[in-house]
Design a protein around this motif. Structure first.
Motif, PDB file in Angstrom:
ATOM      1  N   ALA A   1       2.284   3.451  -5.133  1.00 41.26           N
ATOM      2  CA  ALA A   1       1.348   2.336  -4.878  1.00 41.26           C
ATOM      3  C   ALA A   1       0.171   2.514  -5.846  1.00 41.26           C
ATOM      4  N   LYS A   2      -1.016   2.677  -5.333  1.00 43.06           N
ATOM      5  CA  LYS A   2      -2.248   2.916  -6.094  1.00 43.06           C
ATOM      6  C   LYS A   2      -2.275   2.265  -7.477  1.00 43.06           C
ATOM      7  N   GLY A   3      -1.919   3.005  -8.546  1.00 38.90           N
ATOM      8  CA  GLY A   3      -2.064   2.494  -9.905  1.00 38.90           C
ATOM      9  C   GLY A   3      -0.994   1.517 -10.347  1.00 38.90           C
TER      10      GLY A   3
ATOM     11  N   MET B   1       7.768  15.008   0.371  1.00 41.78           N
ATOM     12  CA  MET B   1       6.613  15.732  -0.177  1.00 41.78           C
ATOM     13  C   MET B   1       5.989  15.043  -1.379  1.00 41.78           C
ATOM     14  N   GLU B   2       4.710  15.381  -1.602  1.00 43.05           N
ATOM     15  CA  GLU B   2       4.022  15.028  -2.850  1.00 43.05           C
ATOM     16  C   GLU B   2       4.281  16.185  -3.813  1.00 43.05           C
ATOM     17  N   LEU B   3       4.458  15.909  -5.076  1.00 48.11           N
ATOM     18  CA  LEU B   3       4.658  17.000  -6.045  1.00 48.11           C
ATOM     19  C   LEU B   3       3.328  17.607  -6.457  1.00 48.11           C
TER      20      LEU B   3
ATOM     21  N   SER C   1      -0.251  18.060   3.329  1.00 50.57           N
ATOM     22  CA  SER C   1       0.130  16.804   2.657  1.00 50.57           C
ATOM     23  C   SER C   1      -0.721  15.638   3.156  1.00 50.57           C
ATOM     24  N   PHE C   2      -0.689  14.542   2.408  1.00 53.19           N
ATOM     25  CA  PHE C   2      -1.308  13.292   2.864  1.00 53.19           C
ATOM     26  C   PHE C   2      -0.355  12.147   2.556  1.00 53.19           C
ATOM     27  N   HIS C   3       0.042  11.421   3.588  1.00 54.47           N
ATOM     28  CA  HIS C   3       1.011  10.343   3.376  1.00 54.47           C
ATOM     29  C   HIS C   3       0.537   8.983   3.874  1.00 54.47           C
TER      30      HIS C   3
ATOM     31  N   ILE D   1      10.203  11.648  -2.202  1.00 51.86           N
ATOM     32  CA  ILE D   1       9.031  12.042  -2.997  1.00 51.86           C
ATOM     33  C   ILE D   1       7.955  10.958  -2.893  1.00 51.86           C
ATOM     34  N   ASP D   2       6.764  11.386  -2.465  1.00 51.40           N
ATOM     35  CA  ASP D   2       5.611  10.487  -2.343  1.00 51.40           C
ATOM     36  C   ASP D   2       4.833  10.525  -3.660  1.00 51.40           C
ATOM     37  N   GLU D   3       4.985   9.469  -4.449  1.00 52.60           N
ATOM     38  CA  GLU D   3       4.275   9.373  -5.738  1.00 52.60           C
ATOM     39  C   GLU D   3       3.202   8.288  -5.668  1.00 52.60           C
ATOM     40  N   VAL D   4       2.615   8.137  -4.497  1.00 51.23           N
ATOM     41  CA  VAL D   4       1.571   7.120  -4.344  1.00 51.23           C
ATOM     42  C   VAL D   4       0.423   7.408  -5.309  1.00 51.23           C
ATOM     43  N   GLN D   5       0.025   8.682  -5.392  1.00 57.66           N
ATOM     44  CA  GLN D   5      -1.096   9.031  -6.272  1.00 57.66           C
ATOM     45  C   GLN D   5      -0.637   9.555  -7.634  1.00 57.66           C
ATOM     46  N   THR D   6       0.479  10.302  -7.657  1.00 61.85           N
ATOM     47  CA  THR D   6       0.929  10.948  -8.896  1.00 61.85           C
ATOM     48  C   THR D   6       1.642   9.983  -9.843  1.00 61.85           C
TER      49      THR D   6
ATOM     50  N   SER E   1       0.847  -1.202   0.000  1.00 59.62           N
ATOM     51  CA  SER E   1       0.000   0.000   0.000  1.00 59.62           C
ATOM     52  C   SER E   1       0.874   1.241   0.000  1.00 59.62           C
ATOM     53  N   GLY E   2       0.210   2.378  -0.169  1.00 64.11           N
ATOM     54  CA  GLY E   2       0.931   3.647  -0.161  1.00 64.11           C
ATOM     55  C   GLY E   2       1.517   3.950   1.211  1.00 64.11           C
ATOM     56  N   ALA E   3       0.708   3.715   2.248  1.00 66.81           N
ATOM     57  CA  ALA E   3       1.199   3.998   3.602  1.00 66.81           C
ATOM     58  C   ALA E   3       2.444   3.164   3.898  1.00 66.81           C
ATOM     59  N   GLU E   4       2.412   1.901   3.500  1.00 66.71           N
ATOM     60  CA  GLU E   4       3.578   1.038   3.756  1.00 66.71           C
ATOM     61  C   GLU E   4       4.797   1.475   2.946  1.00 66.71           C
TER      62      GLU E   4
HETATM   63  N1  PLP Z   1       0.331   9.038  -0.129  1.00 69.20           N
HETATM   64  C1  PLP Z   1      -0.501   9.693  -0.964  1.00 69.20           C
HETATM   65  C2  PLP Z   1       0.011  10.863  -1.739  1.00 69.20           C
HETATM   66  C3  PLP Z   1      -1.826   9.272  -1.127  1.00 69.20           C
HETATM   67  O1  PLP Z   1      -2.628   9.921  -1.970  1.00 69.20           O
HETATM   68  C4  PLP Z   1      -2.265   8.146  -0.392  1.00 69.20           C
HETATM   69  C5  PLP Z   1      -3.667   7.677  -0.501  1.00 69.20           C
HETATM   70  O2  PLP Z   1      -4.543   8.397  -0.893  1.00 69.20           O
HETATM   71  C6  PLP Z   1      -1.372   7.499   0.467  1.00 69.20           C
HETATM   72  C7  PLP Z   1      -0.080   7.966   0.569  1.00 69.20           C
HETATM   73  C8  PLP Z   1      -1.798   6.292   1.264  1.00 69.20           C
HETATM   74  O3  PLP Z   1      -1.972   5.210   0.410  1.00 69.20           O
HETATM   75  P1  PLP Z   1      -2.749   3.887   0.906  1.00 69.20           P
HETATM   76  O4  PLP Z   1      -4.178   4.277   1.091  1.00 69.20           O
HETATM   77  O5  PLP Z   1      -2.552   2.913  -0.217  1.00 69.20           O
HETATM   78  O6  PLP Z   1      -2.102   3.454   2.167  1.00 69.20           O
END
Ligand code: PLP
Length: 381
Positions: free
Chosen positions: A243-245, A181-183, A129-131, A214-219, A101-104
């Motif tokens: 993660a995500k996609g 950071m997220e971009l 931000s959201f991480h 750099i957090d590219e979980v969503q981007t 997952s993104g959090a992991e």
């Molecule tokens: N980082 C970003 C930028 C996110 O948008 C998200 C989820 O929306 C996360 C981390 C967390 O990802 P996950 O829900 O897969 O743990």
């Protein structure tokens, strides 16, 4: 009891759900249990990269399921090794740790930075931000409203104002090991960071011997029109999470290390039972192969097309985002627009007070036009 009643009775009450039960999908279409059709402009929040029930993707996963679905990370498996190699080849990164997952993926990034820091443990993140939702990634998340109920939070995080290099500079001290950071801040309203600011942060990290995370979980994974968004910012991150996609609908996180950090985590310092399991890795390998230059150019072009259609409408105050990650600030409340769109068979999302569009990267122009016509009518109502 029907699905919604069962869910309300037995599933934890963490989600406020729309009263819709989706039963199946195909490409960018979804159907609910009454047979109603929806055009999906949300992709499970940037997950269904190739839309729903993509046959070639499903076949790649299915073939792997029939070979071996899981073995544990005590052994080697081809899909995981090939996926890591493909990610490194396409990004210039050196090694990858796989999670679910993104959090992991972010937890791994934070642990690596702390170990690398060897005593310097503070990580500066950005306000808004959201991480993620684990205790450490929640603390990294620069939204105090989300922290309240979960004290005590781990120490070692500071927050700086986005796009304000002076503020960031003022937060740095000898305890800092990294900036994270997220971009494009997704959950905060699809806010794109200024390229100059991002480059200044990268320079500051170099100057103070800190890591750029750099957090590219969503981007990531083609969403912004390049494989990863950082490739458009002229920077060289030390660690990138995603993660995500990545696996197109299966759970998979990846933390990618540049040479500066690729040997920080040694045997036993981190791990995951499921991370990078062969079935998810086979799905991701297929997604990655499909994310070629043609599809990425299409993502840019479709993003531009959506902007052109919405820009200048009296009901639209502003548009933000990159590629097919788009935020629309509307005159009408975003929440009302989402409800009206669902009623008309178009699934869109919100991000704070904006309407958020995250369609599948291969959405057809025909479905995009149809969905935009509905959205435009509702935005202008
Ligand atoms: N980082 C970003 C930028 C996110 O948008 C998200 C989820 O929306 C996360 C981390 C967390 O990802 P996950 O829900 O897969 O743990």
């Amino acid at each position: 009891m029907n699905t919604q009643q069962l869910s309300e009775q037995y599933v934890a009450t963490t989600y406020a759900r729309f009263p819709i039960t989706f039963t199946h999908g195909k490409g960018s279409l979804l159907w609910d249990d009454s047979g109603k059709e929806y055009i999906d402009l949300g992709s499970g929040i940037a997950v269904n990269t190739l839309g729903h029930a993509d046959e070639a993707w499903a076949n790649a996963v299915h073939a792997q399921l029939l070979n071996v679905a899981h073995t544990s990370n005590l052994y080697y498996t081809a899909p995981q090794a090939e996926l890591a190699a493909a990610l490194c080849t396409r990004t210039g990164m050196s090694r990858v740790f796989f999670s679910n997952s993104g959090a992991e993926a972010n937890e791994c990034m934070i642990k690596t930075a702390r170990k690398w820091g060897a005593g310097r443990s503070t990580i500066v993140t950005l306000e808004g931000s959201f991480h993620g939702r684990t205790i450490a990634t929640l603390t990294a998340t620069g939204q105090p409203a989300m922290h309240g109920d979960f004290a005590p939070l781990p120490a070692g995080f500071k927050y700086a104002k986005p796009n304000d290099i002076i503020d960031l500079q003022s937060k740095l001290d000898e305890t800092c090991c990294a900036v994270m950071m997220e971009l494009v801040q997704g959950e905060s309203g699809v806010l794109v960071l200024d390229k100059d600011y991002v480059q200044a942060v990268a320079a500051l990290c170099k100057k103070h011997n800190m890591l750029l995370l750099i957090d590219e979980v969503q981007t990531g994974n083609g969403r912004c029109g390049t494989l990863y968004a950082w490739q458009q910012f002229g920077i060289n991150p030390d660690i990138v999470s995603t993660a995500k996609g990545l696996a197109g609908g299966l759970p998979l996180g990846a933390t990618m290390f540049a040479t500066s950090t690729c040997d920080v985590l040694g045997h036993g310092s981190h791990g995951s039972t499921f991370g990078g399991n062969p079935a998810c890795a086979a799905g991701a390998l297929h997604v990655l192969n499909r994310l070629d230059d043609t599809l990425l150019a299409d993502v840019q072009a479709k993003g531009e097309y959506i902007r052109e259609k919405l820009q200048g409408l009296p009901g639209v105050k502003s548009i933000s985002g990159m590629g097919l990650m788009i935020g629309v600030e509307t005159v009408r409340p975003a929440k009302d627009i989402v409800v009206d769109c669902l009623a008309q068979g178009v699934a869109v999302l919100t991000a704070k007070d904006k309407v958020r569009l995250l369609p599948a990267l291969n959405i057809s122009m025909e479905l995009l036009d149809k969905a935009l016509a509905v959205l435009v009518d509702i935005v202008e109502a």
